[in-house]
Design a protein around this motif. Sequence first.
Motif, PDB file in Angstrom:
ATOM      1  N   GLN A   1       0.818  -1.213   0.000  1.00 25.22           N
ATOM      2  CA  GLN A   1       0.000   0.000   0.000  1.00 25.22           C
ATOM      3  C   GLN A   1       0.853   1.265   0.000  1.00 25.22           C
ATOM      4  OE1 GLN A   1      -2.453  -1.222   3.414  1.00 25.22           O
ATOM      5  NE2 GLN A   1      -4.202  -1.332   2.021  1.00 25.22           N
TER       6      GLN A   1
ATOM      7  N   ALA B   1      -6.041   2.859   1.764  1.00 27.99           N
ATOM      8  CA  ALA B   1      -7.029   2.699   0.692  1.00 27.99           C
ATOM      9  C   ALA B   1      -6.990   3.944  -0.181  1.00 27.99           C
ATOM     10  CB  ALA B   1      -8.422   2.497   1.278  1.00 27.99           C
ATOM     11  N   PRO B   2      -7.643   3.920  -1.347  1.00 28.69           N
ATOM     12  CA  PRO B   2      -7.710   5.129  -2.175  1.00 28.69           C
ATOM     13  C   PRO B   2      -8.296   6.303  -1.396  1.00 28.69           C
ATOM     14  CG  PRO B   2      -8.476   3.230  -3.415  1.00 28.69           C
ATOM     15  CD  PRO B   2      -8.331   2.776  -1.991  1.00 28.69           C
ATOM     16  N   GLN B   3      -7.692   7.465  -1.555  1.00 29.38           N
ATOM     17  CA  GLN B   3      -8.192   8.630  -0.832  1.00 29.38           C
ATOM     18  C   GLN B   3      -7.716   9.929  -1.463  1.00 29.38           C
ATOM     19  OE1 GLN B   3      -5.763   7.514   2.900  1.00 29.38           O
ATOM     20  NE2 GLN B   3      -6.070   9.714   3.044  1.00 29.38           N
TER      21      GLN B   3
ATOM     22  N   GLN C   1      -3.882   6.310  -4.750  1.00 27.38           N
ATOM     23  CA  GLN C   1      -4.238   4.910  -4.582  1.00 27.38           C
ATOM     24  C   GLN C   1      -2.995   4.133  -4.157  1.00 27.38           C
ATOM     25  OE1 GLN C   1      -6.990   4.837  -8.557  1.00 27.38           O
ATOM     26  NE2 GLN C   1      -6.468   2.849  -7.692  1.00 27.38           N
TER      27      GLN C   1
ATOM     28  N   ASP D   1       0.405   3.640  -6.314  1.00 28.61           N
ATOM     29  CA  ASP D   1       0.696   4.730  -7.251  1.00 28.61           C
ATOM     30  C   ASP D   1       2.180   5.077  -7.233  1.00 28.61           C
ATOM     31  OD1 ASP D   1      -1.830   5.070  -8.220  1.00 28.61           O
ATOM     32  OD2 ASP D   1      -2.304   6.871  -7.066  1.00 28.61           O
TER      33      ASP D   1
ATOM     34  N   GLY E   1      -1.164   6.331 -11.908  1.00 26.46           N
ATOM     35  CA  GLY E   1      -2.068   7.251 -11.227  1.00 26.46           C
ATOM     36  C   GLY E   1      -2.145   8.613 -11.878  1.00 26.46           C
TER      37      GLY E   1
ATOM     38  N   ASN F   1      -5.736   9.871 -13.442  1.00 29.36           N
ATOM     39  CA  ASN F   1      -6.679  10.328 -12.415  1.00 29.36           C
ATOM     40  C   ASN F   1      -6.377  11.754 -11.988  1.00 29.36           C
ATOM     41  OD1 ASN F   1      -7.803   7.735 -12.348  1.00 29.36           O
ATOM     42  ND2 ASN F   1      -6.473   7.069 -10.677  1.00 29.36           N
TER      43      ASN F   1
ATOM     44  N   SER G   1      -9.141   5.191 -13.250  1.00 25.76           N
ATOM     45  CA  SER G   1      -9.359   3.981 -12.467  1.00 25.76           C
ATOM     46  C   SER G   1     -10.783   3.949 -11.924  1.00 25.76           C
ATOM     47  CB  SER G   1      -8.363   3.907 -11.308  1.00 25.76           C
ATOM     48  OG  SER G   1      -8.664   4.887 -10.323  1.00 25.76           O
TER      49      SER G   1
ATOM     50  N   PRO H   1     -11.754   3.141  -8.825  1.00 30.86           N
ATOM     51  CA  PRO H   1     -11.871   3.865  -7.553  1.00 30.86           C
ATOM     52  C   PRO H   1     -11.988   5.374  -7.740  1.00 30.86           C
ATOM     53  CG  PRO H   1     -10.219   2.151  -7.351  1.00 30.86           C
ATOM     54  CD  PRO H   1     -10.608   2.211  -8.810  1.00 30.86           C
ATOM     55  N   PHE H   2     -11.256   5.925  -8.708  1.00 32.26           N
ATOM     56  CA  PHE H   2     -11.353   7.366  -8.917  1.00 32.26           C
ATOM     57  C   PHE H   2     -12.730   7.741  -9.462  1.00 32.26           C
ATOM     58  CE2 PHE H   2     -11.210  11.125 -11.603  1.00 32.26           C
ATOM     59  CZ  PHE H   2     -10.786  12.064 -10.672  1.00 32.26           C
TER      60      PHE H   2
ATOM     61  N   ASN I   1     -15.285   6.938   2.705  1.00 31.38           N
ATOM     62  CA  ASN I   1     -14.052   7.633   2.327  1.00 31.38           C
ATOM     63  C   ASN I   1     -14.334   8.849   1.453  1.00 31.38           C
ATOM     64  OD1 ASN I   1     -14.921   6.257   0.100  1.00 31.38           O
ATOM     65  ND2 ASN I   1     -12.912   5.505  -0.516  1.00 31.38           N
TER      66      ASN I   1
END
Length: 471
Positions: free
Chosen positions: A23, A73-75, A91, A94, A115, A118, A175, A177-178, A233
């Motif tokens: 991560q 996590a993604p943020q 993410q 990245d 990344g 995004n 992505s 998540p984005f 989130n």
Amino acid sequence: MRVLLTISLLVLFFVGCKPTPNQTVQITGVVQNPTGEPIELVYFSDFTGNKREVITLELDAENRFDVSFEIPAPQSAILRNGRTSIQVFLQPGDQLQLEADAADWINTIAFTGDGAPNNNFWVEYQNVLGVQLGSAFFSNAIMVSSSDVFKNVVDSTLVLQLAFLENHTTVAELSEPFRTFFTAEMQYAAKNRLLGYAATHQRLNQLQEPPVLHQGFYDFLNKPDLFNDNLLNSEAYSNFLLSYLGYKNSIRPTQFSDTLSANEIIFALAAEYIPGQSGEFAQAISINREFSFGEIAQAVPMYDKFIASATSQDLKDRVTRTWDAVQALMPGKPAPDFTLLDINGNEVSLSDFKGKVVYLKFWASWCGPCMRQVPPAAELKKRMANQPDLVFLYVSIDTDNNAWRSTVDAHGITGIHMVTPGRERGAPALYQVKWIPTFYIIGRDGNIFDNRPPQPSEPNVDEVLLRALAT
């Protein structure tokens, strides 16, 4: 008495779970024409406790930097150069390369690497639609529009925002998540604007009564997918939960006792109206806020009930960490020592004032509530002029030293003045500063005398300070 809860939070967002080795985020790059102001990446590590992390991008002789850190996590995060900032999206995994000109920060930031699509999209959105559809645009629309017209404005701008995403030339490179993040931010920001319309329209137009809303104005709150535990989130979703509870309280047929704090009411409303982990999330916010800014005697029963009933161990751990931190700063505990340069460049430590009483204030020149305490503080100092053992110690969290110095001079703020950029480290972090202004009274013995003292404008401030001086 009907209590209307209006809570505005300047937040990013965070998902609570423990990081693992994969991560890691790495950001490298070069910043041309650095101004000497700090370049930092800021993100929330615990939104419920308003805890932020700051990573400084240290430039080498060639103005290059290289930082690595872990996120769970993604943020979202804020990339700031002094007082100029822009949002980015991170993410796990990245590997971003950044190029920017510090003299034109907002318009020159560009990314390459994992990344990058995004973030280049997110920066472009902020520089195009984000500028056009900012707070000034919606404030003006709220002030001049009836409820039905404003609802149409919100709906049409949401369509425009989502179309900006779907029709963008790089949409296929973004992505999942984005895309989820962006869509949630836009949708729940729209809901928040609608929930805030009545109170804001009344305030901006200085009306005696709130405006009459057209029938069906709040129908969007009846949709079955209103709550989504996967969106904790999201800044806008988190704000929405609290705004929603304020609305539910305003129409609730049975009112709460006037003896309950706003946070106690939020806690009760979340259990009644918000299912699942979203409800527990809102309760955790209310507990942490009561611990940090309210009354301990009211926070502890909320905490005990939450520990006994909540299903999320992560949220239980978060409120427990807050309670542990608060207990370390209770009256009678040693006041954490710190050393900073004062406004004249002299090294000063809190411990230098042992044997005296210190009225400690954390503040900033840009903070409206902080500045509103300046005139009453001046009057307080006049009343306490015959107390040579009372020290007024100011720690500013300004990142702009010139703004700090000019504010102290322009307002004639007497006392010992220090500055440390941001609240996330150093003296502010030692004192768990989550909001400003924050005050403490340090006793003659170097221990905390009062961790929730009255502010200069409050009627009992003289009494409390004199009691500390007499101890």
